[in-house]
Design a protein around this motif. Structure first.
Motif, short mmCIF file in Angstrom:
data_model
loop_
_atom_site.label_atom_id
_atom_site.label_comp_id
_atom_site.label_asym_id
_atom_site.label_seq_id
_atom_site.Cartn_x
_atom_site.Cartn_y
_atom_site.Cartn_z
N GLY A 12 18.10 4.54 8.15
CA GLY A 12 16.04 3.74 8.57
C GLY A 12 15.82 4.94 9.54
O GLY A 12 14.80 5.63 9.27
N GLN A 13 16.09 5.41 10.45
CA GLN A 13 15.66 6.30 11.45
C GLN A 13 15.03 7.32 10.71
O GLN A 13 14.48 8.12 11.20
CB GLN A 13 16.71 6.28 12.80
CG GLN A 13 15.71 7.12 13.70
CD GLN A 13 14.47 6.49 14.32
OE1 GLN A 13 14.17 5.32 14.58
NE2 GLN A 13 13.19 7.41 14.54
N PHE A 14 16.45 8.13 9.72
CA PHE A 14 15.75 9.34 9.11
C PHE A 14 14.50 9.18 8.44
O PHE A 14 13.93 9.92 8.30
CB PHE A 14 17.17 9.86 8.83
CG PHE A 14 17.09 11.19 8.42
CD1 PHE A 14 16.34 11.91 8.50
CD2 PHE A 14 17.92 11.96 6.54
CE1 PHE A 14 16.13 13.48 7.61
CE2 PHE A 14 17.54 12.97 7.17
CZ PHE A 14 16.42 13.76 7.33
N ASN A 15 14.60 8.19 8.09
CA ASN A 15 13.80 7.33 6.46
C ASN A 15 12.58 7.90 7.57
O ASN A 15 11.59 8.69 7.23
CB ASN A 15 13.49 6.73 6.18
CG ASN A 15 14.63 6.16 5.42
OD1 ASN A 15 15.58 7.40 5.10
ND2 ASN A 15 15.17 5.17 4.28
N ALA A 16 12.33 7.17 8.36
CA ALA A 16 11.03 7.05 9.32
C ALA A 16 10.61 7.98 10.08
O ALA A 16 9.52 8.39 10.68
CB ALA A 16 11.15 6.19 10.48
N GLU A 17 11.34 9.09 9.99
CA GLU A 17 11.08 10.26 11.31
C GLU A 17 10.41 11.20 10.14
O GLU A 17 9.90 12.19 10.22
CB GLU A 17 12.56 11.32 11.89
CG GLU A 17 13.17 10.61 12.64
CD GLU A 17 14.14 10.94 13.10
OE1 GLU A 17 15.57 11.92 12.11
OE2 GLU A 17 15.27 10.43 13.68
N LEU A 18 10.71 10.94 8.27
CA LEU A 18 10.79 11.50 7.55
C LEU A 18 9.29 11.54 6.71
O LEU A 18 7.97 12.08 7.00
CB LEU A 18 11.34 11.64 5.80
CG LEU A 18 12.93 12.86 6.46
CD1 LEU A 18 13.85 13.06 5.31
CD2 LEU A 18 12.62 14.56 6.75
#
Length: 235
Positions: A12-18
């Motif tokens: 989910g953190q990767f989603n937030a970063e993108l």
């Protein structure tokens, strides 16, 4: 953002970063669009204060480019994205570079417009009005296409650059007439010609962003291809 498949990541953190970096690109795009709008207004009015605002805003655009590029580098190093995720990060990095250059063009146009105050010089600058409005429309629409990653819109906008090129050629012909009528105007005409070229390059930058959209969505690199080749490649 629905077309970008961010919900499929395990992290989910990767989603937030993108999502965050994409939002920052859109914020930068909004600033650049405002810069170009104001620079074109300065062409008409010669407003020194508005020109100063364009120049000051360019520093903020430059800062955004650097910070977004750093974030893209960090994402690549930390997440090692592949396939469409990698294409997205690369498309973002290339897009912010072109947006920064559009901002530079707006700054230069604003500076030039305030340096040419005579009626004749103002007439030369006003000759670029239609071309300016066209490039501003391209920028607005390509930012919208980028937000939606809309390939159909990108293809349509890509074709608009040919019209901007034709408008540029018309401006050049008009400026040549100024020089032939009065050789003393040559230094001023060359300055205005430089501004017209800067506007023409805005159209080219918008076209580049269209190509990045196509690259992300379709996985096809369409740089240096003519429109017929692009359409054949995407069939």
């Amino acid at each position: 953002m629905d077309n970008m498949n961010l919900s499929k990541h395990i992290s989910g953190q990767f989603n937030a970063e993108l999502e965050d970096v994409r939002n920052r690109v859109m914020a930068m795009g909004g600033l650049v669009e405002e810069q170009l709008t104001n620079a074109l207004s300065v062409l008409q009015s010669g407003d020194d204060e508005l020109a100063k605002k364009v120049v000051a805003r360019d520093r903020k655009v430059n800062t955004l480019e650097v910070s977004i590029d750093e974030e893209c580098t960090r994402i690549i190093a930390k997440r090692q994205p592949a396939a469409s995720d990698l294409r997205l990060v690369l498309a973002i990095s290339k897009t912010v570079s072109d947006l920064e250059r559009i901002g530079d063009s707006a700054e230069r146009i604003a500076r030039l417009a305030t340096e040419h105050h005579s009626k004749r010089q103002r007439g030369m600058l006003v000759s670029m009005d239609a071309m300016g409005r066209h490039t501003l429309k391209m920028l607005h629409e390509v930012l919208d296409a980028f937000a939606r990653m809309d390939v159909d819109a990108a293809l349509r906008i890509h074709k608009e650059d040919a019209k901007v090129d034709a408008e540029y050629e018309a401006v050049v012909r008009q400026l040549m007439t100024f020089m032939m009528e009065d050789p003393r105007s040559i230094p001023n005409v060359l300055d205005v010609l430089w501004a017209a070229r800067a506007l023409e390059r805005v159209g080219d930058r918008c076209q580049n962003i269209c190509e990045y959209i196509i690259y992300y969505v379709k996985g096809k690199d369409v740089r240096h291809l003519d429109m017929n080749q692009v359409e054949d490649l995407l069939k």
